[in-house]
Design a protein around this motif. Structure first.
Motif, PDB file in Angstrom:
ATOM      1  N   ILE A  21      58.822  -5.438  48.801  1.00 56.22           N
ATOM      2  CA  ILE A  21      60.082  -5.675  49.518  1.00 56.22           C
ATOM      3  C   ILE A  21      60.989  -6.572  48.692  1.00 56.22           C
ATOM      4  O   ILE A  21      62.190  -6.309  48.538  1.00 56.22           O
ATOM      5  CB  ILE A  21      59.800  -6.300  50.897  1.00 56.22           C
ATOM      6  CG1 ILE A  21      59.150  -5.266  51.823  1.00 56.22           C
ATOM      7  CG2 ILE A  21      61.094  -6.846  51.527  1.00 56.22           C
ATOM      8  CD1 ILE A  21      58.717  -5.829  53.162  1.00 56.22           C
ATOM      9  N   MET A  22      60.415  -7.644  48.131  1.00 49.85           N
ATOM     10  CA  MET A  22      61.210  -8.573  47.332  1.00 49.85           C
ATOM     11  C   MET A  22      61.796  -7.881  46.101  1.00 49.85           C
ATOM     12  O   MET A  22      62.951  -8.122  45.726  1.00 49.85           O
ATOM     13  CB  MET A  22      60.354  -9.763  46.914  1.00 49.85           C
ATOM     14  CG  MET A  22      60.071 -10.749  48.026  1.00 49.85           C
ATOM     15  SD  MET A  22      61.573 -11.531  48.681  1.00 49.85           S
ATOM     16  CE  MET A  22      62.199 -12.360  47.207  1.00 49.85           C
ATOM     17  N   ILE A  26      65.807  -7.802  45.350  1.00 50.13           N
ATOM     18  CA  ILE A  26      66.347  -8.457  44.156  1.00 50.13           C
ATOM     19  C   ILE A  26      67.018  -7.446  43.233  1.00 50.13           C
ATOM     20  O   ILE A  26      68.061  -7.741  42.624  1.00 50.13           O
ATOM     21  CB  ILE A  26      65.249  -9.229  43.416  1.00 50.13           C
ATOM     22  CG1 ILE A  26      64.672 -10.320  44.324  1.00 50.13           C
ATOM     23  CG2 ILE A  26      65.787  -9.846  42.130  1.00 50.13           C
ATOM     24  CD1 ILE A  26      65.707 -11.268  44.888  1.00 50.13           C
ATOM     25  N   GLU A  27      66.463  -6.256  43.133  1.00 54.30           N
ATOM     26  CA  GLU A  27      67.112  -5.221  42.329  1.00 54.30           C
ATOM     27  C   GLU A  27      68.483  -4.881  42.892  1.00 54.30           C
ATOM     28  O   GLU A  27      69.454  -4.707  42.159  1.00 54.30           O
ATOM     29  CB  GLU A  27      66.225  -3.961  42.273  1.00 54.30           C
ATOM     30  CG  GLU A  27      64.957  -4.119  41.453  1.00 54.30           C
ATOM     31  CD  GLU A  27      65.238  -4.445  39.998  1.00 54.30           C
ATOM     32  OE1 GLU A  27      66.273  -3.981  39.463  1.00 54.30           O
ATOM     33  OE2 GLU A  27      64.435  -5.179  39.386  1.00 54.30           O
ATOM     34  N   ASP A  28      68.585  -4.801  44.208  1.00 51.24           N
ATOM     35  CA  ASP A  28      69.872  -4.527  44.847  1.00 51.24           C
ATOM     36  C   ASP A  28      70.849  -5.679  44.618  1.00 51.24           C
ATOM     37  O   ASP A  28      72.037  -5.448  44.343  1.00 51.24           O
ATOM     38  CB  ASP A  28      69.661  -4.303  46.341  1.00 51.24           C
ATOM     39  CG  ASP A  28      70.971  -4.041  47.074  1.00 51.24           C
ATOM     40  OD1 ASP A  28      71.541  -2.953  46.905  1.00 51.24           O
ATOM     41  OD2 ASP A  28      71.422  -4.947  47.808  1.00 51.24           O
ATOM     42  N   GLU A  29      70.361  -6.914  44.739  1.00 51.59           N
ATOM     43  CA  GLU A  29      71.213  -8.084  44.499  1.00 51.59           C
ATOM     44  C   GLU A  29      71.729  -8.087  43.064  1.00 51.59           C
ATOM     45  O   GLU A  29      72.887  -8.422  42.813  1.00 51.59           O
ATOM     46  CB  GLU A  29      70.420  -9.369  44.773  1.00 51.59           C
ATOM     47  CG  GLU A  29      70.041  -9.573  46.223  1.00 51.59           C
ATOM     48  CD  GLU A  29      71.156 -10.227  47.023  1.00 51.59           C
ATOM     49  OE1 GLU A  29      71.576 -11.332  46.657  1.00 51.59           O
ATOM     50  OE2 GLU A  29      71.600  -9.622  48.014  1.00 51.59           O
ATOM     51  N   ILE A  42      64.804 -16.160  41.301  1.00 52.57           N
ATOM     52  CA  ILE A  42      63.862 -16.336  42.403  1.00 52.57           C
ATOM     53  C   ILE A  42      62.467 -16.400  41.799  1.00 52.57           C
ATOM     54  O   ILE A  42      61.867 -15.354  41.486  1.00 52.57           O
ATOM     55  CB  ILE A  42      63.935 -15.166  43.415  1.00 52.57           C
ATOM     56  CG1 ILE A  42      65.381 -14.883  43.825  1.00 52.57           C
ATOM     57  CG2 ILE A  42      63.064 -15.475  44.626  1.00 52.57           C
ATOM     58  CD1 ILE A  42      66.035 -15.989  44.588  1.00 52.57           C
ATOM     59  N   PRO A  43      61.910 -17.596  41.574  1.00 52.12           N
ATOM     60  CA  PRO A  43      60.602 -17.708  40.913  1.00 52.12           C
ATOM     61  C   PRO A  43      59.525 -16.912  41.632  1.00 52.12           C
ATOM     62  O   PRO A  43      59.355 -17.027  42.845  1.00 52.12           O
ATOM     63  CB  PRO A  43      60.316 -19.216  40.981  1.00 52.12           C
ATOM     64  CG  PRO A  43      61.644 -19.859  41.124  1.00 52.12           C
ATOM     65  CD  PRO A  43      62.467 -18.909  41.928  1.00 52.12           C
ATOM     66  N   GLY A  44      58.821 -16.075  40.881  1.00 53.81           N
ATOM     67  CA  GLY A  44      57.669 -15.368  41.427  1.00 53.81           C
ATOM     68  C   GLY A  44      57.987 -14.257  42.398  1.00 53.81           C
ATOM     69  O   GLY A  44      57.101 -13.801  43.125  1.00 53.81           O
ATOM     70  N   PHE A  45      59.242 -13.762  42.410  1.00 53.05           N
ATOM     71  CA  PHE A  45      59.582 -12.735  43.406  1.00 53.05           C
ATOM     72  C   PHE A  45      58.784 -11.456  43.205  1.00 53.05           C
ATOM     73  O   PHE A  45      58.536 -10.714  44.150  1.00 53.05           O
ATOM     74  CB  PHE A  45      61.088 -12.431  43.367  1.00 53.05           C
ATOM     75  CG  PHE A  45      61.523 -11.528  42.245  1.00 53.05           C
ATOM     76  CD1 PHE A  45      61.585 -10.152  42.419  1.00 53.05           C
ATOM     77  CD2 PHE A  45      61.857 -12.050  40.999  1.00 53.05           C
ATOM     78  CE1 PHE A  45      61.984  -9.317  41.392  1.00 53.05           C
ATOM     79  CE2 PHE A  45      62.256 -11.224  39.970  1.00 53.05           C
ATOM     80  CZ  PHE A  45      62.325  -9.857  40.153  1.00 53.05           C
ATOM     81  N   LEU A  88      65.740 -15.794  52.695  1.00 55.93           N
ATOM     82  CA  LEU A  88      66.127 -14.903  53.794  1.00 55.93           C
ATOM     83  C   LEU A  88      66.651 -13.632  53.155  1.00 55.93           C
ATOM     84  O   LEU A  88      67.782 -13.583  52.670  1.00 55.93           O
ATOM     85  CB  LEU A  88      67.178 -15.543  54.698  1.00 55.93           C
ATOM     86  CG  LEU A  88      67.727 -14.644  55.821  1.00 55.93           C
ATOM     87  CD1 LEU A  88      66.598 -14.057  56.665  1.00 55.93           C
ATOM     88  CD2 LEU A  88      68.698 -15.402  56.703  1.00 55.93           C
ATOM     89  N   TYR A  89      65.805 -12.611  53.112  1.00 58.63           N
ATOM     90  CA  TYR A  89      66.165 -11.361  52.448  1.00 58.63           C
ATOM     91  C   TYR A  89      65.898 -10.186  53.378  1.00 58.63           C
ATOM     92  O   TYR A  89      64.856 -10.112  54.037  1.00 58.63           O
ATOM     93  CB  TYR A  89      65.350 -11.179  51.159  1.00 58.63           C
ATOM     94  CG  TYR A  89      65.684 -12.202  50.102  1.00 58.63           C
ATOM     95  CD1 TYR A  89      66.904 -12.155  49.427  1.00 58.63           C
ATOM     96  CD2 TYR A  89      64.793 -13.222  49.781  1.00 58.63           C
ATOM     97  CE1 TYR A  89      67.224 -13.085  48.457  1.00 58.63           C
ATOM     98  CE2 TYR A  89      65.106 -14.161  48.811  1.00 58.63           C
ATOM     99  CZ  TYR A  89      66.324 -14.084  48.163  1.00 58.63           C
ATOM    100  OH  TYR A  89      66.653 -15.023  47.210  1.00 58.63           O
ATOM    101  N   ILE A  90      66.862  -9.284  53.414  1.00 67.06           N
ATOM    102  CA  ILE A  90      66.764  -8.075  54.227  1.00 67.06           C
ATOM    103  C   ILE A  90      66.906  -6.864  53.315  1.00 67.06           C
ATOM    104  O   ILE A  90      67.749  -6.862  52.405  1.00 67.06           O
ATOM    105  CB  ILE A  90      67.859  -8.053  55.308  1.00 67.06           C
ATOM    106  CG1 ILE A  90      67.764  -9.302  56.188  1.00 67.06           C
ATOM    107  CG2 ILE A  90      67.748  -6.798  56.171  1.00 67.06           C
ATOM    108  CD1 ILE A  90      68.900  -9.422  57.195  1.00 67.06           C
TER     109      ILE A  90
END
Length: 309
Positions: A21-22, A26-29, A42-45, A88-90
């Motif tokens: 999920i992360m 993060i790829e989208d961000e 984001i360390p360790g995402f 907080l990630y959706i």
């Protein structure tokens, strides 16, 4: 059938699922807000082990909407009145549906004693800025990469007991004082001295501890998280069963390094770490191994090779 929207603590065995999920988020961000292949820090995402670690106190939550896991939130509850939203990630497909504001409300309901909420978000995301500001968060600072927000949910705390607010205690001495279970928030304690202290089970979060010195101190079961510990000196301290992870050095600085001298590190482990240009000098390497290869045997092979040369 469960509630329409709820939070549930992430279980240890869900690390891979949460990592996936992360990665999606993060790829989208990165695509949405960054250029030249950059991404939010984001360390360790993308680490399964890191996702498992965050479950240690049951405050790493999966966001469930109509029985689907649609995101995650990580809460640091560092005192009786202070909470921090670390994540907080959706998932992208569930964004822009008004769910974020509902999630913030659920978080506040989970921690009714928290009066002060804080968080930070990337400078590049104007959407995030608008979202948090429209939900009562006030901008309290920013730098080149981050914006820092705070929300005070209970403004009138004058009648609450045991509150010291806005007091100037500079240059005071505290001797044989009982400060057990005290909360310190948004306070200036620079150049303070702590000696002959019991600091076990303390939590230091989002704190500037650079140039600090900890010596002859009981700090067992303490946590130092998301803090600046540049040029800290830690000496004569018992670190048995310590877990030191996701430490980042400022590689742009020439003097950026960690020096460990006369440390008892027997039976310790260094895992998944960058040891480029690491120097080990005058150390007892009995029983030490590198990827399962005995260190003493490696030295013997090296010596024989040098003799042949």
């Amino acid at each position: 059938m469960g509630e329409e929207l709820r939070l549930e603590p992430i279980a240890m065995d869900e690390g891979e699922k949460i990592r996936d999920i992360m990665v999606q988020v993060i790829e989208d961000e990165a695509i949405r807000w960054f250029k030249n292949g950059d991404r939010p820090y984001i360390p360790g995402f993308n680490s399964i082990d890191m996702q498992k670690y965050h479950t240690w106190d049951n405050k790493y939550y999966k966001i469930i909407y109509h029985e689907n896991i649609i995101g995650v939130t990580l809460i640091s509850y560092t005192g009786r009145e202070h909470g921090r939203i670390d994540r907080l990630y959706i998932l992208p497909k569930y964004q822009d549906m008004g769910l974020g504001s509902k999630i913030l409300k659920v978080i506040e309901e989970l921690f009714p004693k928290v009066n002060i909420w804080s968080l930070d978000t990337i400078e590049e995301s104007s959407r995030n800025h608008h979202f948090y500001e429209s939900n009562g968060y006030k901008l309290i600072g920013k730098d080149t990469g981050e914006r820092y927000y705070r929300k005070i949910t209970k403004k009138d705390i004058g009648e609450l007991e045991n509150y010291w607010i806005g007091k100037d205690l500079i240059n005071n001495n505290f001797r044989q004082c009982n400060l057990k279970n005290s909360d310190f928030y948004d306070s200036n304690m620079s150049n303070s001295k702590f000696s002959n202290m019991n600091l076990c089970k303390n939590i230091y979060a989002n704190s500037n501890l650079n140039n600090s010195r900890f010596t002859n101190t009981n700090m067992s079961s303490s946590i130092f998280g998301d803090s600046n510990m540049t040029k800290v000196e830690i000496c004569h301290v018992s670190l048995s069963n310590a877990y030191i992870h996701d430490i980042n050095l400022d590689i742009d600085k020439i003097d950026s390094s960690i020096t460990m001298e006369r440390c008892e590190l027997s039976n310790s482990k260094i895992i998944d770490s960058n040891l480029e240009n690491l120097s080990i000098e005058n150390c007892n390497i009995k029983g030490m191994s590198i990827n399962g290869i005995n260190g003493e045997e490696l030295m013997e092979v090296y010596k024989k090779y040098k003799v042949k040369e």
